[in-house]
Write a protein that holds these residues in place. Sequence first.
Motif, PDB file in Angstrom:
ATOM      1  N   ARG A 157       0.831  -1.200   0.000  1.00  0.00           N
ATOM      2  CA  ARG A 157       0.000   0.000   0.000  1.00  0.00           C
ATOM      3  C   ARG A 157       0.870   1.257   0.000  1.00  0.00           C
ATOM      4  N   GLU A 158       1.898   1.275   0.836  1.00  0.00           N
ATOM      5  CA  GLU A 158       2.758   2.459   0.928  1.00  0.00           C
ATOM      6  C   GLU A 158       3.650   2.581  -0.317  1.00  0.00           C
ATOM      7  N   MET A 159       4.027   1.442  -0.881  1.00  0.00           N
ATOM      8  CA  MET A 159       4.809   1.462  -2.119  1.00  0.00           C
ATOM      9  C   MET A 159       4.001   2.179  -3.211  1.00  0.00           C
ATOM     10  N   MET A 211       1.617   4.455  -2.690  1.00  0.00           N
ATOM     11  CA  MET A 211       1.582   5.879  -2.348  1.00  0.00           C
ATOM     12  C   MET A 211       2.868   6.547  -2.824  1.00  0.00           C
ATOM     13  N   LEU A 212       3.971   5.854  -2.620  1.00  0.00           N
ATOM     14  CA  LEU A 212       5.283   6.404  -2.968  1.00  0.00           C
ATOM     15  C   LEU A 212       5.443   6.535  -4.484  1.00  0.00           C
ATOM     16  N   THR A 227       3.379   6.425  -7.054  1.00  0.00           N
ATOM     17  CA  THR A 227       2.453   7.248  -7.834  1.00  0.00           C
ATOM     18  C   THR A 227       2.863   8.720  -7.857  1.00  0.00           C
ATOM     19  N   SER A 228       3.707   9.141  -6.912  1.00  0.00           N
ATOM     20  CA  SER A 228       4.151  10.537  -6.933  1.00  0.00           C
ATOM     21  C   SER A 228       5.003  10.817  -8.171  1.00  0.00           C
ATOM     22  N   GLU A 258      -8.490   3.266  -1.975  1.00  0.00           N
ATOM     23  CA  GLU A 258      -7.051   3.371  -1.754  1.00  0.00           C
ATOM     24  C   GLU A 258      -6.357   3.605  -3.091  1.00  0.00           C
ATOM     25  N   ILE A 259      -5.181   4.236  -3.045  1.00  0.00           N
ATOM     26  CA  ILE A 259      -4.415   4.472  -4.263  1.00  0.00           C
ATOM     27  C   ILE A 259      -3.694   3.178  -4.666  1.00  0.00           C
ATOM     28  N   ALA A 289       4.959   8.305   2.824  1.00  0.00           N
ATOM     29  CA  ALA A 289       4.964   6.881   2.475  1.00  0.00           C
ATOM     30  C   ALA A 289       6.236   6.221   3.021  1.00  0.00           C
ATOM     31  N   MET A 302       6.617   3.190   5.788  1.00  0.00           N
ATOM     32  CA  MET A 302       7.398   1.965   5.570  1.00  0.00           C
ATOM     33  C   MET A 302       8.385   1.735   6.707  1.00  0.00           C
ATOM     34  N   ARG A 353     -11.654   8.704   7.792  1.00  0.00           N
ATOM     35  CA  ARG A 353     -10.753   7.595   7.468  1.00  0.00           C
ATOM     36  C   ARG A 353      -9.630   7.475   8.486  1.00  0.00           C
TER      37      ARG A 353
END
Lengths: 421, 421
Positions: A64-66, A68-69, A71-72, A145-146, B79, B83, B120
Amino acid sequence: MALVVQKYGGSSLEDAERIKRVAERIVRARKEGHDVVVVASAMGDTTDDLIELAEQVSPSPPPREMDMLLTSGERISNALLAMAIHALGVEARSFTGSQAGMITTSKHGDARIVEVNPGRLKSALSEGAIVLVAGFQGMSGDSREITTLGRGGSDTTAVALAAALRADVCEIYTDVDGVFSADPRIVRDAAPLDTVCYEEMLELAACGAKVLHLRAVEYARRYGVPLRVRSSYNDKLGTLITGSLEDIPLEQAILTGVAHDRSEGKVTVTGVPDTPGHAARIFRAVADAEINIDMVLQNISHAANRRTDITFTLPRSDGPTAVAALEKAKAQIGFEEVFYDENVGKVSLVGAGMRSHPGVTATFCESLSRAGINIETMNTSEIRISVLCREDQLDTAVRALHEAFELGGEEEAVVHAGSGR
Amino acid sequence: MALVVQKYGGSSLEDAERIKRVAERIVRARKEGHDVVVVASAMGDTTDDLIELAEQVSPSPPPREMDMLLTSGERISNALLAMAIHALGVEARSFTGSQAGMITTSKHGDARIVEVNPGRLKSALSEGAIVLVAGFQGMSGDSREITTLGRGGSDTTAVALAAALRADVCEIYTDVDGVFSADPRIVRDAAPLDTVCYEEMLELAACGAKVLHLRAVEYARRYGVPLRVRSSYNDKLGTLITGSLEDIPLEQAILTGVAHDRSEGKVTVTGVPDTPGHAARIFRAVADAEINIDMVLQNISHAANRRTDITFTLPRSDGPTAVAALEKAKAQIGFEEVFYDENVGKVSLVGAGMRSHPGVTATFCESLSRAGINIETMNTSEIRISVLCREDQLDTAVRALHEAFELGGEEEAVVHAGSGR
């Protein structure tokens, strides 16, 4: 006036200068009277740099955090491209995947597009703006979620938008002039192809042609989106991918090209009892390790002991895992030995013409034999023949087939370095 | 068990090592039993690097695209921080401004928070996760566009979230140990302050203390959010900002600190007709040029010709624009001359004790006079005295006041370099 979707890869956007050059090309299409929707990948090495940062802070970053990271990266390139277009005096607006209505499944890092709701894009287009959409990303329908789409995601974004907006064409801009009859780095007279049907392109992509991703081509075929692959460095028309195999009159069908792949390894399981269920156990053991296999070959059984050998190919990176999974299940499956061979290459001949030209297989085998190449494994479809050979003979095999089937053009192909996501 | 909001500035997150260090601090708060919400700024120089890229592709990037671009910086740092926390075995989820429900006005680059809908975030907290929110960003309520909050935006995000979630405290982590009685780089025995009331902090921030942004303090006062400013490099408690001026018993009120500011210039307009409306015309001309002014001073009129002089200060970067605007309106306003002086500094003494201690103004002036400093302009509030002097005398002025009012501590203050957004 047409609606055109244009997709630009990372190597076309690696610095401010290249971004300005791409902006000029986009503005030109607008000034020719078209509505233009642009999908841009992340700039040059941005994605790799972000992945490296992630590895520095965590041994196994949560997906999930990957997302978020990563997509920037597309957000940055699309905003910069919008600014560069603006500087040329044309209105442009960039949108994130979720703003663009790219609704996906919720599997982070490898989501599938479920639905596209391009309401905001349509409004912006109707106000005369050029629309930019961050590629490779979306929002999951259930959890909001992204997400990212995995490999080839930006191509798929472009095709999905073209389908949802009923675009006249989806142009994929890259660093090569189009789809070639073989890799120009291997075959000097490889010819650019004017038109290829979806099925041929799917076979080429599945057999190692890197210019387009399989998923994007599948999506284009399903929705009938004409795809044009062309260079962002010149004005050549490139290759149009459109039409179905069934629509090609047999007498016009030709052989299209030679593809090659050096990313696979070969697993051979010997002494498998040739009774129902044993092969299934082998493939279940591999599937449980989440490994996709490609070619499968089962030889006839040795009459004496009713045992057979099964060979399959898989991504090289999964080789050791597959062997370990099989060794672990050896007693339960009941085979004799498992061998793994990394030094294989796959060469494929693709073309709708295969259906109507008898003797293609014979010519194929003869030409490889004349070049001193031993065929280890063969596998065919209606419009494709693939064989495995030694990896160090792969280039020779590609050239031999390309020449035997007279696929060459008159000019030498121009080769550019690098390739985007 | 408390709910704690922690905000980390860019210098606390400049590389993977610092991010891991911050993650440990966050996890420690979680393990002490608190619910933790984190707001992180962009890493180190990310924002400056992105601005530079924008300038390379466009001479005047559209504010909407600038916001799309810059918000990616906070997304990356949040992000990565999620992690790093995950790698310590604790569940963490990062959210963009719009996912966190930060609804703002639609002015790109300088939006105001209108509403916070942290649904959320509350769900994630109730599931035991540490929540991370990208600072400095939100989504406009009407157009659903991505916005940024302008200077000090991440502090404001943290305070707004603390208010919406009814947090017990909002901790602002920075590279100094807290709020000091003066800038430790100028005054060697500057003392860290344990507690400061909102009004005192507002005056200090407005007079040049850079540790907190005015908007964040105003927001904290309005919603009664206790703020703690502390270092991300050590475990000192820092400074608690809470309570109202009215709540401080007069006999306990003291003088708090000396602030200074070298970012302002001084405009003097001479020979202004001392009749109603002329001063208003001056300030209207400046306001129409979108310039904010700070101190204003009007001398008594020269009896002979009933004309007066008006002096005001403004950000130095706006000086030439203000002078040009006034020159243009000279005939209409009817003044004699306009002078502009950049070489001024402002020094201010702040403290609730000013209300109850007679003679503060006298001591103030005497101490500057003894140090050989000429006061050019003076301006006061209930709890503040500010004066302009020559810029090259500013450090001397700060030290003289700090000593005269015995604000020093026993130890020498430790100074760290750099400061975040």
